[in-house]
Write an enzyme that holds these catalytic residues in place. Structure first.
Site, PDB file in Angstrom:
ATOM      1  N   ARG A  77      24.249   6.842  16.310  1.00 36.59           N
ATOM      2  CA  ARG A  77      24.701   7.646  15.154  1.00 36.59           C
ATOM      3  C   ARG A  77      25.743   8.665  15.578  1.00 36.59           C
ATOM      4  NH1 ARG A  77      19.125   9.332  12.378  1.00 36.59           N
ATOM      5  NH2 ARG A  77      18.520   9.484  14.582  1.00 36.59           N
ATOM      6  N   SER A  80      20.210   8.952  25.596  1.00 42.14           N
ATOM      7  CA  SER A  80      18.758   8.770  25.827  1.00 42.14           C
ATOM      8  C   SER A  80      18.463   7.867  26.997  1.00 42.14           C
ATOM      9  CB  SER A  80      18.133   8.217  24.553  1.00 42.14           C
ATOM     10  OG  SER A  80      18.562   9.002  23.458  1.00 42.14           O
ATOM     11  N   ASP A 138      17.312  12.528  24.408  1.00 44.75           N
ATOM     12  CA  ASP A 138      16.798  12.554  23.026  1.00 44.75           C
ATOM     13  C   ASP A 138      15.496  13.329  22.923  1.00 44.75           C
ATOM     14  OD1 ASP A 138      15.558   9.077  22.888  1.00 44.75           O
ATOM     15  OD2 ASP A 138      15.463  10.624  24.444  1.00 44.75           O
TER      16      ASP A 138
HETATM   17  C1  0WK Z   1      15.658   9.121  16.664  1.00 45.63           C
HETATM   18  C2  0WK Z   1      16.425  10.114  17.551  1.00 45.63           C
HETATM   19  C3  0WK Z   1      17.045   9.402  18.707  1.00 45.63           C
HETATM   20  C4  0WK Z   1      15.982   8.669  19.478  1.00 45.63           C
HETATM   21  C5  0WK Z   1      15.272   7.748  18.546  1.00 45.63           C
HETATM   22  C6  0WK Z   1      14.160   7.064  19.249  1.00 45.63           C
HETATM   23  O1  0WK Z   1      17.430  10.731  16.790  1.00 45.63           O
HETATM   24  O2  0WK Z   1      17.693  10.294  19.539  1.00 45.63           O
HETATM   25  O3  0WK Z   1      16.554   7.978  20.549  1.00 45.63           O
HETATM   26  O4  0WK Z   1      14.712   8.442  17.447  1.00 45.63           O
HETATM   27  O5  0WK Z   1      13.533   6.200  18.383  1.00 45.63           O
HETATM   28  P1  0WK Z   1      13.962   4.675  18.203  1.00 45.63           P
HETATM   29  O6  0WK Z   1      15.172   4.672  17.379  1.00 45.63           O
HETATM   30  O7  0WK Z   1      14.174   4.140  19.578  1.00 45.63           O
HETATM   31  O8  0WK Z   1      12.809   4.069  17.547  1.00 45.63           O
HETATM   32  C1  BGC Z   2      14.862   6.620  28.579  1.00 44.33           C
HETATM   33  C2  BGC Z   2      14.700   8.071  28.210  1.00 44.33           C
HETATM   34  C3  BGC Z   2      14.594   8.221  26.714  1.00 44.33           C
HETATM   35  C4  BGC Z   2      13.526   7.300  26.175  1.00 44.33           C
HETATM   36  C5  BGC Z   2      13.388   7.375  24.693  1.00 44.33           C
HETATM   37  C6  BGC Z   2      13.801   5.792  27.937  1.00 44.33           C
HETATM   38  O1  BGC Z   2      14.018   4.440  28.175  1.00 44.33           O
HETATM   39  O2  BGC Z   2      14.798   6.466  29.971  1.00 44.33           O
HETATM   40  O3  BGC Z   2      15.745   8.815  28.692  1.00 44.33           O
HETATM   41  O4  BGC Z   2      14.277   9.533  26.421  1.00 44.33           O
HETATM   42  O5  BGC Z   2      13.783   5.965  26.517  1.00 44.33           O
HETATM   43  O6  BGC Z   2      14.524   6.989  24.030  1.00 44.33           O
END
Ligand code: 0WK
Ligand code: BGC
Ligand code: BGC
Length: 864
Positions: free
Chosen positions: A492, A553, A607
């Site tokens: 994003r 992240s 993140d």
């Molecule tokens: C939303 C956060 C972002 C993070 C994500 C993790 O804004 O920084 O990496 O959540 O959740 P996912 O999208 O991997 O389920």
């Molecule tokens: C990364 C982290 C991150 C996490 C959640 C992991 O795979 O090593 O830096 O915070 O995923 O997104």
């Protein structure tokens, strides 16, 4: 019937419509040797059978059987007496028939109304048919039998199924055409069962297939229907019965009552000088003196009036021929009514089936059993004639049961034995996922040790990376900021406006194609800058130089707020030329290549940090950030004095734990299952991120898929049929777990998802898939909870507090979408960190806002 099926039963209707957990009529391939114990089907007697199922259609082995009369004092005694008696009879039979003593599987044919919750768990609702043993109603009769067999000793008998006699009768019959779908018993008592559409049974969360329902029509007592039919003799019989007011329909049909009805009518006629010259003998006046056998004989045209005389003389009467003929007519009247009432009830089932199957002409086979149907000369024919009369559009065939349902019970037992064996295999497969409190506490302690080592800069699977964030926002931040959020499900670009009144966010989601995420680093960062520029154009920001916060992240060794060396990619990213590089530099290089010179990268944050900051803006007690999404990780505010390699002894520093790598040193080996090994070996970073691979969204679906493949190979699932689709990597999405474990319509979700994957499944398969998902997600949530407990306990001890109140900012699709994940994490934290009061704050705006706030703090500090 319909009222009771939909769970809206008014006690008035009386029929109970009890699920029997028999989900299909016999496949015919059931095989094995089974002990069958029959209790209550035919009065105060008990029968033990040894049934051999060949598994070959039409090939039958005559069962061995032995009948035992149950003494009246046992029928009216205690439950323990009854079940001990049953266990003794079992031993006597097994002694007599030398069928071995080990590994015997038993099917319990228990012919009384029961609430069944599985094939081997059934609670007695109320006794019928002259039984009234104390301490059994409301109890699980399978458990009572198991305990009695235990007390008896001598044989290892596994009770694997409890079956109602109507179900045994239905399952045991082998009609010429198609399976029997209705089971009808008229013996001492009466009842019927039939195959109902599962979706019609409210208590079963099923929308496909059929399931067998025991109607328990003996308790039908709808006054409107029965009022006009009940006679004074019926009321007199009921009044004098062991269970007045109950089983009113049965008391007009069941063999236990027909003789008594005849007796009451004969007494009435005698007292009104219509019979026996008005004389009534003591025997005629005594309850129960006329039995079913008497009625059957007196009605049997072949045995004739002579037999009637003999029976009445045995009752101390001296009948005239006219008396004998009149008595025969009374018997005929009582039994015809019984057969007609039974037919009317049967037609109720037929019309219900016709209606629910939308069939113009219903063709169905009815399995029949019970001594009234077998021995009474005219009952069967009256029944059939009345059914034909009342249900002319139904083509009904009646199939007498050959052995009173013994085979049928063995069939159900065979299915139950197979399910029980599968259950044991399932439990064995899922056992390593069921973590004990001790195991979770060990994870918490191990994580504490790894945290301490990581902070001291010693070798540890937890890198404990300083983030150069020393404080959470204090609310004085102001301005417009650009933010990037890379590393989760979506990439994003955000415009974040921080004002006195709060924070406004405009963001746009862009995709990172796998080819870019796993291509060259240059292409990846060029793609990122292209997205930023596209966003600026759309937001009319071109030419405006806004400070930019970069949520990246992935594990980075930060050398400053705007300098982060990528240690290694995770979560399916693998762009070349980035590991070991300063990703801010790589971004700035791309900005330079794309001449987007107005972009001013001020901060790079993880993140977890962005999430903590974003939630900390609302709640200053928020001192930990947790991500459970594609990946998983956590950060928290550590005492600076505990952070080796960062100068200063006072104040705090936010530490990015990179707990995804916890256990990469093998310290989680004792928890890792063969399925975890398979997922790790198949990943692009084998041996890495082991904790993450047990918890996060990128991997849970794969763990489940491997377990389903394993269970299919064992024949536990999908009848052992492996499908190409299920062997496809990543085909079982982690979001399926959230959908499947949603409380409502769970099994329908399972069915819909797996049918989309080209799998045909039974309702048992659906239940097993649900359990596998629950075991995998539960372990993930508990491990995550153990990690949070380690961190909050660290903060509490850092501050020497008896009790700590702290908030944790959380984000991530798995945590947010899964119906039970968040509550399981919280419960585990309460268990493992009882001296910490932890509030989980779900981040609304993601970590992009957090990155902007970090940038705002950096800009504010840069201005002073
Ligand atoms: C939303 C956060 C972002 C993070 C994500 C993790 O804004 O920084 O990496 O959540 O959740 P996912 O999208 O991997 O389920
Ligand atoms: C990364 C982290 C991150 C996490 C959640 C992991 O795979 O090593 O830096 O915070 O995923 O997104
Ligand atoms: C019981 C039923 C049984 C029927 C026939 C009734 O009294 O409640 O469970 O199927 O008798 O044996």
């Amino acid at each position: 019937m319909e009222q009771a099926l939909t769970g809206g039963a008014s006690p008035a209707s009386g029929v109970r419509m009890l699920p029997t957990y028999v989900g299909s009529t016999p496949h015919g391939n059931e095989q094995g040797n089974f002990v069958v114990l029959e209790l209550g089907a035919s009065g105060a007697s008990l029968r033990v059978l040894w049934v051999t199922l060949t598994g070959i259609k039409g090939q039958r082995v005559e069962p061995k059987s032995q009948e035992f009369v149950i003494p009246q004092e046992v029928v009216l005694g205690t439950g323990q007496q009854l079940f001990d008696f049953a266990a003794r009879c079992l031993s006597e039979f097994l002694d007599a028939h030398s069928v071995g003593s080990q590994g015997l599987q038993l099917g319990f044919n228990f012919s009384f109304p029961c609430h069944q919750t599985s094939l081997d768990r059934s609670t007695l609702i109320s006794w019928t048919k002259g039984f009234r043993c104390s301490g059994v109603e409301g109890q699980d009769v399978v458990q009572l039998l198991r305990e009695a067999i235990q007390r008896q000793g001598g044989y290892s008998i596994e009770v694997v199924a409890v079956v109602n006699d109507t179900v045994g009768t239905m399952m045991g019959c082998e009609p010429a055409v198609g399976p029997c779908e209705i089971g009808l018993v008229v013996d001492t008592g009466t009842n019927a069962c039939y195959m109902e559409e599962a979706r019609h049974v409210a208590v079963l969360d099923e929308d496909r297939g059929r399931t067998c329902i025991s109607i328990e029509w003996g308790s039908f007592n709808d006054d409107r229907a029965l009022g006009p039919v009940l006679t004074t003799f019926d009321h007199a019989l009921d009044h004098a019965s062991l269970n007045p007011g109950a089983q009113r329909f049965e008391k007009m049909i069941g063999g236990l009552y027909l003789g008594e009805l005849v007796r009451l009518v004969l007494v009435h006629l005698a007292q009104n000088r219509v019979l026996f010259g008005g004389y009534t003998s003591p025997a005629l006046l005594s309850q129960g003196s006329i039995l079913l056998e008497h009625v059957t004989e007196m009605e049997d045209p072949s045995s004739g009036v002579a037999r009637v005389h003999a029976i009445l003389q045995d009752l101390g009467l001296s009948p005239e021929t006219s008396d004998a003929e009149l008595v025969q007519r009374v018997c005929a009247a009582v039994c015809s009514r019984a057969a007609q009432l039974c037919a009317a009830a049967l037609v109720a089932i037929l019309s219900h089936l016709q209606h629910s199957r939308e069939q113009q002409t219903l063709q169905v086979a009815v399995a029949t059993g019970g001594r009234v149907l077998e021995r009474h000369p005219r009952f069967q024919s009256i029944l059939q004639e009345t059914v034909t009369l009342l249900a002319s559009e139904c083509d009904v065939s009646f199939v007498p049961s050959v052995d009173g349902g013994g085979r049928g019970v063995a069939m159900v037992t065979a299915v139950a034995a197979r399910l029980a064996y599968h259950r044991r295999l399932l439990e064995k497969t899922l056992a390593p996922f069921r973590l004990s409190c001790e195991q979770l506490a060990a994870v918490r302690t191990q994580m504490r040790d790894a945290m301490a080592k990581g902070l001291r800069g010693e070798p540890s699977s937890l890198r404990m990376l300083p983030t150069y964030i020393r404080a959470t926002p204090d609310g004085s931040e102001r301005g417009d900021f650009l933010a990037l959020d890379l590393g989760g499900t979506n990439f994003r670009v955000l415009l974040v406006r921080v004002t006195e009144g709060g924070v406004q966010i405009i963001n746009q989601i862009y995709s990172i194609p796998e080819s870019v995420a796993q291509g060259s680093g240059q292409k990846l960062f060029d793609h990122i800058v292209d997205c930023i520029v596209d966003f600026q154009e759309k937001q009319g920001l071109r030419g405006q130089s806004l400070p930019l916060g970069f949520t990246f992240s992935f594990p980075c060794k930060q050398l400053g707020l705007d300098q982060g060396i990528l240690l290694n990619w995770t979560k399916g990213f693998n762009a070349s030329g980035c590991e070991g590089q300063d990703v801010v530099y790589l971004l700035r290089e791309a900005i330079r290549r794309k001449q987007a010179m107005e972009l001013n990268v001020v901060a790079i944050v993880n993140d977890t940090v962005g999430t903590m900051m974003s939630c900390g803006y609302e709640d200053p007690r928020c001192e930990m950030g947790l991500i459970v999404g594609t990946g998983t990780n956590a950060c928290y505010m550590e005492e600076l004095r505990n952070v080796a390699g960062v100068p200063g002894d006072s104040g705090h520093m936010c530490i990015n734990m990179e707990w995804g790598a916890f256990g990469d040193d093998g310290s989680l080996g004792m928890l890792s299952t063969c399925f975890d090994e398979m997922v790790d070996q198949a990943s692009i970073n084998p041996g890495k991120q082991r904790f993450e691979k047990m918890i996060s969204g990128m991997y849970l679906g794969e763990i489940v898929r491997h377990i389903l493949l394993h269970l299919t190979s064992l024949g536990v699932l999908f009848r052992g049929q492996q499908t190409q689709r299920l062997q496809t990597r990543d085909i079982f999405k982690t979001k399926f777990l959230s959908e499947i474990e949603s409380d409502s319509l769970a099994l329908r979700q399972v069915r819909a998802i797996l049918e989309d994957l080209g799998l045909s499944l039974t309702s048992d398969d659906a239940l097993i898939v649900l359990e596998v998902c629950q075991a995998v997600s539960r372990r993930a949530a508990q491990l995550c909870g153990a990690g949070v407990a380690a961190v909050v306990e660290k903060i509490r001890e850092n501050r020497g507090l008896e009790e700590l109140t702290v908030s944790v900012g959380v984000d991530g699709t798995l945590y947010k979408v899964h119906p039970h994940f968040a509550s399981l994490v919280a419960a585990t934290v309460r268990e493992l960190a009882p001296r910490c009061v932890v509030t989980f704050l779900q981040s609304e705006d993601g970590s992009g806002k957090g990155a902007a706030l970090v940038t705002a703090v950096a800009c504010r500090l840069a201005r002073v």
